[in-house]
Design an enzyme around this catalytic site. Sequence first.
Site, mmCIF file in Angstrom:
data_model
loop_
_atom_site.group_PDB
_atom_site.id
_atom_site.type_symbol
_atom_site.label_atom_id
_atom_site.label_comp_id
_atom_site.label_asym_id
_atom_site.label_seq_id
_atom_site.Cartn_x
_atom_site.Cartn_y
_atom_site.Cartn_z
ATOM 1 C CG HIS A 122 25.799 0.686 -3.545
ATOM 2 N ND1 HIS A 122 26.149 0.052 -4.690
ATOM 3 C CD2 HIS A 122 24.506 1.040 -3.703
ATOM 4 C CE1 HIS A 122 25.119 0.022 -5.515
ATOM 5 N NE2 HIS A 122 24.107 0.625 -4.939
ATOM 6 C CD GLU B 77 28.815 -1.263 -6.068
ATOM 7 O OE1 GLU B 77 28.182 -0.772 -7.011
ATOM 8 O OE2 GLU B 77 28.429 -1.196 -4.890
ATOM 9 C CB THR C 270 -0.952 0.028 1.220
ATOM 10 O OG1 THR C 270 -0.160 -0.119 2.397
ATOM 11 C CG2 THR C 270 -1.972 -1.089 1.162
#
Lengths: 375, 288
Positions: free
Chosen positions: B246, B209, B17
């Site tokens: 990150h 990475e 929702t």
Amino acid sequence: MKLHEYQSKELLGKNGMPIMPGRVAASAAEVPEIVEEIGLPVVLKAQVHVGGRGKAGGVRVVGSMEDVVPTAEKILGLTIKGLPVKKLLVTRACDIAKEFYFGVIFDREKRACTMILSGEGGVDIEETAKENPEAILKITSDTRGKIYDFQVRRAAAAMGVPRELHNQFIKLALALYDMFVDMDLTLLEINPLVVTDEGNLVLVDAKIITDDNAMYRRKEIKEFERADPENPDEVKAKEYGLSYVKLDGNVGCIVNGAGLAMATMDMVKHFGGEPANFLDIGGSSNTEKMKQAMKLILSDKNVKSILINIFGGITRCDDVAAGFIGALRSENIDRPVFIRLSGTNEEIAREMLEKENISADTRMEDAVKKAVAVK
Amino acid sequence: MGILIDENTKVLIQGITGRDGSFHLARMIEYGTNVVGGVTPGKGGQAIDGVPVFDTVEDCVKETGANTSIIFVAAPFAPGAIRESLFNDVPLVICITEGIPVKDMIEINQRLREGGSRLVGPNCPGLVTVGKSKVGIMPGHIFEPGPVGIISRSGTLTYEVASELSHAGAGQTTVIGIGGDPIIGTTFIDVLEMFENDPDTKVVVMVGEIGGTDEERAAEYIKTMSKPVVAFISGRTAPKGKRMGHAGAIISGGVGTAESKIEALEAAGAPVAGLVSELVDKVKERID
């Protein structure tokens, strides 16, 4: 986030760990009052986020009251490895009979926490690891995330903690470990942990790094950052949900997603440019974020061109366009901007930009080349 | 074929929702994903886009037979959402949420070791088995069917790579983002093994990475593979000691540099491209 030594010690002190009394000062004039409170001799320690403070003259022992202000002034005038010293920690000196190294880290390889101990304290642990690896002991937490007293007892004996201090040492090591876990730290380093002439254990230097992702439940640590930010722009960016790292180049980069942002920097460099920053506007879409990102990049005077590289997924291109148009109205955009848009709601975004007579590339390489060409 | 998900995948959305949950529900349905239910505590009994909402994962699984969960719950509540799916033995759990503390992931990782479910992510874009099912947030139109399997630690960089490959006529089997956090449920090696065993995947693209040593470990596995792997590493120009967005992308203590990863991968016979266009060329050479 990296805490300063004085902040780390405040946290340790609040958790009942043995530290020498002391306080931080931002000017030499504040120091005598602190010295009167804690008593001579004192150690004055520069508060900067680099190693090798001692060698650079940033740590000095003062034994007499008349030397206090001149020494404090000297330290506050230093620049250590490019960082000006803005604060110093005034702490009561303690005599040292023996020095140990104690640390706890989040061990990425093992996906656990590892306690690191060594009988060779006070020196660079990475040096010790290279030259004398057997002097370093490691205890990794078990599947329940625990480290046990018998494990530390064995280490204490091996590293040469005097036998009469074993129980005290184990209790302290495990309390520090619990603190590491409870406070969401990713590094807790005490170097040295000292045995005084009277046979007490004291934490003489401390380094703490916290888990940024846990800051929502570590209000007390977040307060440290607000009170004494390492880089004010980076902290401000964080408040808007932007992840920003300042660099030295002149191509300002606004990108969604860390991987793409790094690849964008790499590509800028590949085509002969220098990125001015890393900036990830993050996962979720939000027009305000984009506007704040523009503000931040524009405030960097080194920036000559601005590159916006968006590949929409969870970030919707139309939200980015709306944020950019908002910035267009509220900010003075005095440098050329090159936009690349692809992905979720790309067509809507293009229509919005076209109404403002702004075009956007579809391919990253095209936009990067244009941004790099601005001299 | 493809891996992990296909037309038989029945998806439940945790956080259905919310802004992102409801938005991507529509995008997934549009792609053809079989979304059978959703969970938002306290909002059970409603329906969104015809999909029933439940208070708990248990109810949702019982009623709908869902076998895959995708999580859009905000970071403070996401560890709870992951645990709820694991406790209910949902076989595949995909966590999109970013910003989960390491402490929670250490604990969740312990539970994963006990077996039962597979977690993908957190902090990932999810996955798509092209033309069959998309359980994630990636834009569906950039993928084309074909013989390339893609694994990536990044989100948007994955789209970049997939979209360029599609343009060049190199379509994909499954594209999966495993996430940019230091602790993730599914690693490069897990996925490399699945692609190695997938008959339709002919070439594997691995997008890594800076930070950690997962790429170096993957290189060890690549040595044993029969299929060609082409790699890309982002963060070549990133400074040391600075976290690049990150939580996992940081070069610390000399570990996690692009150089070390490139060296390990090249030594394992996986060429590493410096630009996405270069990657595309290398992949095409290996398909033909």
